[in-house]
Design an enzyme around this catalytic site. Sequence first.
Site, PDB file in Angstrom:
ATOM      1  N   CYS A 190      57.475  28.086  28.000  1.00 55.49           N
ATOM      2  CA  CYS A 190      56.282  28.520  27.273  1.00 55.49           C
ATOM      3  C   CYS A 190      56.009  27.495  26.182  1.00 55.49           C
ATOM      4  CB  CYS A 190      56.462  29.924  26.698  1.00 55.49           C
ATOM      5  SG  CYS A 190      57.869  30.092  25.568  1.00 55.49           S
ATOM      6  N   THR A 191      55.128  27.795  25.258  1.00 53.14           N
ATOM      7  CA  THR A 191      54.699  26.802  24.270  1.00 53.14           C
ATOM      8  C   THR A 191      55.831  26.364  23.347  1.00 53.14           C
ATOM      9  OG1 THR A 191      52.492  27.789  24.299  1.00 53.14           O
ATOM     10  CG2 THR A 191      53.003  26.281  22.491  1.00 53.14           C
TER      11      THR A 191
END
Length: 315
Positions: A190-191
């Site tokens: 994810c980020t």
Amino acid sequence: MTDMLTTSRRPETPGQFLVAALYHFISFPRFADFREPLQAICDANGVKGTLLLAHEGINGTIAGSEEGIATVLAFLRAQPEFADLVHKESRASAMPFLRMKVRLKKEIVTMGVENIDPKKVVGTYVEPKDWNALISDPETLVIDTRNDYETAIGVFQGAVDPKTKTFREFPEWVRNNSGLHNKPKIAMYCTGGIRCEKATAFMKEQGFEEVYHLKGGILKYLEEIPPEESLWEGACFVFDERVSVTHGLQEGEHTLCHACRQPLTTEDLRSPLHEEGVSCVNCHDTRTEEDRERYRQRQRQIVLAKKRGARHLGS
């Protein structure tokens, strides 16, 4: 347990703002009482952004001067719960937030599944330098845990995109895809790492045994891995006015549609459906003419505010 991101400090460049992303999973029963003093210390030091507080800890991103960010981080680490808080730094050429918000939430990242606790069970962290080998392994299924508007502008090669609108949809997507069990290894990203804390905990709870996640998320990978060795394609969406970043955490070329908050490419801006602050290729057909007229009025206020040298809070 927190995703142990290595803090990397860079020489301050005149005119740039320091951006600090952070999260920490910890039992935090006094979170509601902590809101006002945290808001006050941020306001007093000219720091802007969003910080979420919940029983399970803290999550958010803030921006400001080098001194302002240092003061806020020192205040956080002076709390017994956040003594081990680790943050991630990047730069912005302009202040990427309009205001400072400290919000009270049920979860610091909303999955909506009871009894998922990353402090107890979580996947295996993989350093950015080891990530390419893992996701290139034919025995590994790579899953992007982000939302569809994020994956639209950048992904890792070969990753499965669940095409979720929100993180709340991820558990249902997993339950509805029995084929995920066909490969022995699951690699998730994810980020910045926080969604994978809960996503990998959920996958373990669902019976997946070999579950891995990228330590520090895409942002850490883009910071450490040179473009010529990278398996990342595109840009990484970020939740502030920069919109996206690329390798070396340089600001990307994307802009944001202020009608639907979707990222736009330079090609999107050339579309006849694009009207600044009013509509874009993603939302034009989902808005009524009344909606668009309301957005036009807001856009006119934004333009007037810019002419006065101010920033309109609706921008």
